[in-house]
Design a protein around this motif. Structure first.
Motif, short mmCIF file in Angstrom:
data_model
loop_
_atom_site.label_atom_id
_atom_site.label_comp_id
_atom_site.label_asym_id
_atom_site.label_seq_id
_atom_site.Cartn_x
_atom_site.Cartn_y
_atom_site.Cartn_z
N THR A 323 0.48 -0.93 0.29
CA THR A 323 0.03 0.15 -0.13
C THR A 323 0.71 1.27 -0.08
N PHE A 395 -8.24 9.00 3.84
CA PHE A 395 -7.27 7.59 4.09
C PHE A 395 -6.63 7.50 5.15
N TRP A 398 -8.79 5.29 7.95
CA TRP A 398 -9.65 4.15 6.80
C TRP A 398 -8.62 2.78 7.48
N PRO A 401 -5.81 0.11 5.19
CA PRO A 401 -6.13 0.73 3.82
C PRO A 401 -5.05 -0.85 2.92
N THR A 402 -5.53 -0.46 1.99
CA THR A 402 -4.65 -1.93 1.14
C THR A 402 -4.54 -0.75 -0.11
N THR A 405 -7.70 -0.33 -1.71
CA THR A 405 -7.94 1.25 -1.46
C THR A 405 -7.58 2.72 -2.03
N LEU A 409 -9.33 5.04 -3.44
CA LEU A 409 -9.87 7.12 -3.05
C LEU A 409 -9.22 7.86 -4.67
#
Length: 445
Positions: A323, A395, A398, A401-402, A405, A409
């Motif tokens: 990520t 973000f 979140w 997140p990955t 993600t 976004l």
């Protein structure tokens, strides 16, 4: 004659003073810029180093040391084929139903011979001892396999991991207790509970000797490392740092960008540097995994099971690193596209022309934005900044997140920017039409 010039006679000294001050600024300007650029470079390099460290810290603090997340991470291993096969083998060894096949067949042959069985037939019955032992072992293996592959084992696995999570934490920070133990770098899982369940199933299946199985305390090795002591010290430090290192990294990076003379380039370099540092850590993890699996100690019974444990425990760390890499590349690409280069200007020009064409066509077909378009055109820059801040906030909030993600976004942000561009183009089209329809002013009036 001289009086008119008297007011001007004192002015040369101030001019010289002003020139001197300007010269002083010019002399101090480069030094100040050098100091700022040096500080910016140091902060940016520090940020790039801290990015993967911060992610590792979050993994240790928020994944490995969190009971619910740890249990949810380890739960799928109960149905992993490699783990199940290793558990079956280890459980069969732990059950260890000791039935003397030779003694049983000898007793059976003696009884049959007393009933009139010929000696040769009785001797043949005695020769069935190996087959009898094999049948018993197959029965135990069958019952153990059915148990391990069933729902009962999954429930035991999950429950053991949850109740013993404090011990797993100690696998990183100290000595272990409970169903999962830590001793001299070896992390083990007590399969005694599973043995008791299988013991009862064997008795219920008619294998009465299983009732004499003694209470066992067999261990299944999950992980072994001679460096576990050093890992514990590092994990404890990372646990302490876990609450503040990530926001501190962001603040250091922001300070480095703000101090830079060319902030856009500094932002791109910081993002790419952090992504590159995370990529190095990913490569190190791949090498470490290969090295660990190639040098498994004798205590680890299954290489496939060890690989499954390794991959599962590091899954979220790998996701976080990927990520960060994707996020760094996206930020660097965005910083490049808002720059003065030929390609960025071409991309922005093409998008503006497309928006203007779409807005012009819509205006001709009575599809107009009205005052909204005019307002968006007047405040477009601040709307764009607000959209960026909102996406960044989403973000940041979140939960784990990955890379998907980040891409999701980014697509939302691009859609918002496209909508803003269309509304602004509609406002420009309306203003252009108003100016075109306005009557010309009379120059002579």
């Amino acid at each position: 004659m001289t009086s008119p010039h008297e007011p001007t006679t004192p002015e040369p000294p101030p001019k010289e003073s002003a020139v001197g001050e300007a010269d002083g600024h010019r002399r101090g300007g480069p030094a100040a810029r050098i100091a700022r650029n040096t500080a910016s470079a140091v902060l940016i390099v520090l940020t790039c180093i801290l990015v993967p460290i911060a992610l590792i810290t979050v993994w240790v603090h928020d994944i490995a040391l969190d009971t619910d997340r740890y249990v949810s991470t380890m739960a799928p291993l109960a149905t992993d084929p490699a783990i199940q096969d290793a558990a079956v083998r280890r459980t069969v060894e732990a059950v260890d139903v000791r039935v003397d096949g030779r003694e049983v067949t000898s007793d059976l042959a003696a009884w049959m011979q007393s009933q009139g069985l010929p000696p040769r037939a009785a001797q043949a019955v005695k020769g069935l001892a190996p087959q009898f032992d094999s049948a018993v072992e197959q029965s135990v293996t069958k019952v153990a396999t059915r148990f391990i592959h069933g729902d009962k084992f999954a429930a035991i696995w999950t429950g053991a991991n949850r109740t013993a999570h404090s011990t797993v934490v100690h696998a990183l920070t100290g000595q272990g207790r409970g169903a999962i133990g830590v001793d001299e770098g070896t992390v083990t899982l007590d399969v005694g509970t599973a043995v008791e369940k299988i013991k009862q199933d064997l008795v219920d299946a008619g294998l009465s000797p299983a009732s004499h199985i003694p209470d066992v305390n067999k261990k299944m090795v999950l992980f072994q490392s001679d460096q576990l002591g050093k890992i514990r010290k590092g994990a404890h430090l990372l646990d302490v740092m876990g609450n503040w290192i990530l926001p501190l990294t962001v603040l250091i990076g922001a300070a480095g960008v703000l101090l830079a003379h060319r902030r856009r380039r500094a932002l791109a370099r910081t993002a790419l540097g952090g992504a590159f540092a995370c990529l190095l850590v990913v490569i190190v993890l791949v090498i470490a995994r290969r090295y660990y699996l190639d040098h498994l100690p004798a205590q680890v019974q299954s290489k496939d099971a060890a690989a499954a444990i390794f991959d599962t425990l590091l899954h979220f760390l790998r996701v976080s690193l990927r990520t960060a890499i994707v996020l760094g590349v996206v930020i660097a690409l965005g910083a490049y596209l808002i720059g003065p280069g030929r390609l960025p200007r071409a991309v922005r020009g093409a998008s503006e022309r497309t928006a203007d064409s779409a807005a012009g066509w819509a205006y001709q077909h009575q599809v107009r934005t009205g005052p909204v378009g005019t307002w968006v055109q007047a405040h477009r820059r601040w709307i764009t900044v607000g959209a960026l801040l909102i996406v960044a906030l989403v973000f940041a909030l979140w939960n784990h997140p990955t890379a998907l993600t980040v891409l999701f976004l980014v697509l939302i942000l691009l859609a918002v920017l496209a909508l803003v561009a269309l509304l602004a183009a509609g406002g420009r089209a309306a203003l252009h039409a108003e100016h075109a329809d306005a009557p010309p002013t009379d120059a002579g009036g």
